[in-house]
Design an enzyme around this catalytic site. Structure first.
Site, PDB file in Angstrom:
ATOM      1  N   ASP A  39      40.104 -20.429  11.068  1.00  0.00           N
ATOM      2  CA  ASP A  39      41.170 -19.578  11.576  1.00  0.00           C
ATOM      3  C   ASP A  39      41.513 -18.604  10.452  1.00  0.00           C
ATOM      4  O   ASP A  39      42.072 -19.005   9.430  1.00  0.00           O
ATOM      5  CB  ASP A  39      42.387 -20.420  11.960  1.00  0.00           C
ATOM      6  CG  ASP A  39      43.544 -19.576  12.471  1.00  0.00           C
ATOM      7  OD1 ASP A  39      43.490 -18.329  12.378  1.00  0.00           O
ATOM      8  OD2 ASP A  39      44.531 -20.177  12.958  1.00  0.00           O
ATOM      9  N   TYR A  50      46.745   0.157  16.045  1.00  0.00           N
ATOM     10  CA  TYR A  50      45.301   0.045  15.886  1.00  0.00           C
ATOM     11  C   TYR A  50      44.777   1.119  14.937  1.00  0.00           C
ATOM     12  O   TYR A  50      44.011   0.830  14.010  1.00  0.00           O
ATOM     13  CB  TYR A  50      44.622   0.182  17.252  1.00  0.00           C
ATOM     14  CG  TYR A  50      43.114   0.182  17.205  1.00  0.00           C
ATOM     15  CD1 TYR A  50      42.397  -1.014  17.195  1.00  0.00           C
ATOM     16  CD2 TYR A  50      42.396   1.379  17.183  1.00  0.00           C
ATOM     17  CE1 TYR A  50      41.016  -1.022  17.164  1.00  0.00           C
ATOM     18  CE2 TYR A  50      41.011   1.377  17.149  1.00  0.00           C
ATOM     19  CZ  TYR A  50      40.321   0.178  17.144  1.00  0.00           C
ATOM     20  OH  TYR A  50      38.949   0.182  17.107  1.00  0.00           O
ATOM     21  N   ILE A  99      30.660  -7.985  18.700  1.00  0.00           N
ATOM     22  CA  ILE A  99      29.923  -7.364  17.610  1.00  0.00           C
ATOM     23  C   ILE A  99      29.521  -8.403  16.564  1.00  0.00           C
ATOM     24  O   ILE A  99      28.410  -8.372  16.026  1.00  0.00           O
ATOM     25  CB  ILE A  99      30.754  -6.242  16.959  1.00  0.00           C
ATOM     26  CG1 ILE A  99      30.942  -5.086  17.945  1.00  0.00           C
ATOM     27  CG2 ILE A  99      30.080  -5.727  15.695  1.00  0.00           C
ATOM     28  CD1 ILE A  99      31.740  -3.923  17.386  1.00  0.00           C
TER      29      ILE A  99
END
Length: 326
Positions: free
Chosen positions: A73, A172, A18
């Site tokens: 990162d 999640y 995405i």
């Protein structure tokens, strides 16, 4: 597409998926696009699914934008701070859009499929929500400091239907619900400074990793391939679809009317007249145009005849959406 020439944007986690599609969509509209990721070029072959910042840069520039790759990162707060200092210095204090997209939990979620949360390793929480929810907060802090000074800007946080109903795992879902709340609560404090904050829900997006997972499901023949929304790739969206919608949002002069709210990518696409490269427009996952054919596969070829009526939020909250069979 909305003309975003002169706009400075940042997409986190844009080596593939995405994030890459969003960067290309912004590039199509002429924006300057900073992109982040851990892999700069194709010299790193440790991942089974390829993707790097240089490839995304090439795609963005081919689409018409200016792209600046920055190896970051997002589990390292110092690297994130340095990123925003660089943007501020290079762009004279201008940042018009932050897209909080970076997420490192896809592989961990894939590995935990079929397991309950107590059967999964506790580290699944960190994999889902460290470079994800936490990194979105950190990036938003630094972006807001720049945007508030200029009294304009937009922070888009990529979330998921998993914020409403169980899809992959408890870890999640908790993270995505928190992303929605993060966007809403940030909007309260940002609104007096004319800075908008929204949470975006794409549909089922055919990223490299999701496509690979679908191929695996088909190869293992673990579900009915004709009826499964997932394995049949029914009503899938491309990553670029989300990018085009975010480009339209960024150019919307009335963006403050949307601040603090969950925005569904397919529904914004309908409002802004956005389509896929094929000319198609996927239906919202709460539309009868999707829900009826998803439940009754025989009707999929007649989906154009089904009215695009959205199930009200109040009803969704009472019943919750069930995840597509995978």
């Amino acid at each position: 597409m909305t003309n975003l020439e002169g706009k400075v944007t940042l997409v986190t986690g844009a080596t593939r998926g995405i994030g890459k599609g969003i960067a290309i969509g912004l590039g199509e509209a002429g924006a300057t696009v900073y992109i982040t990721g851990r892999t700069l070029d194709n010299s790193d072959t440790s991942s089974e699914i390829s993707g790097n910042l240089k490839d995304t840069q090439t795609a963005v520039e081919q689409a018409g934008g200016i792209c600046i790759p920055v190896q970051v990162d997002h589990s390292n707060d110092e690297q994130v701070r340095s990123l925003f200092e660089r943007i501020q210095d290079e762009q004279n204090g201008q940042l018009d859009l932050l897209v909080n997209n970076v997420f490192s939990g896809v592989q961990a979620l894939s590995n935990s499929q079929g397991k309950t949360f107590w059967e999964s390793e506790p580290s699944l929480w960190d994999a889902s929500n460290n470079v994800g929810l936490r990194s979105h907060y950190i990036a938003s802090v630094y972006a807001a400091r720049i945007m508030v000074k200029r009294q304009q800007g937009l922070i888009c946080t990529i979330s998921s239907w998993g914020g409403m109903s169980q899809i992959f795992s408890a870890a999640y879902g908790a993270g995505k619900a928190a992303c929605d709340r993060l966007a809403a609560d940030m909007s309260v404090e940002l609104k007096p400074h004319n800075v908008a904050s929204v949470s975006l829900w794409p549909g089922i997006v055919g990223t490299e990793q999701i496509s690979s997972l679908a191929d695996k499901v088909v190869a293992e023949n673990t579900v009915d391939q004709q009826s499964s929304v997932f394995s049949a790739r029914y009503n899938w969206e491309t990553p670029l679809f989300t990018g085009r919608v975010i480009a339209a949002l960024t150019g919307d002069t009335n963006i403050m009317r949307r601040t603090g709210k969950v925005q569904i990518v397919a529904e914004l696409a309908q409002k802004y007249g956005i389509v896929e490269e094929t000319g198609d427009r996927p239906a919202s996952l709460r539309s009868l145009k999707f829900l009826i054919p998803a439940a009754l596969p025989a009707l999929r070829k007649y989906s154009s005849l089904i009215p695009d009526i959205k199930v009200p939020w109040s009803l969704l909250l009472l019943t919750t959406l069930k995840s597509p069979q995978i």
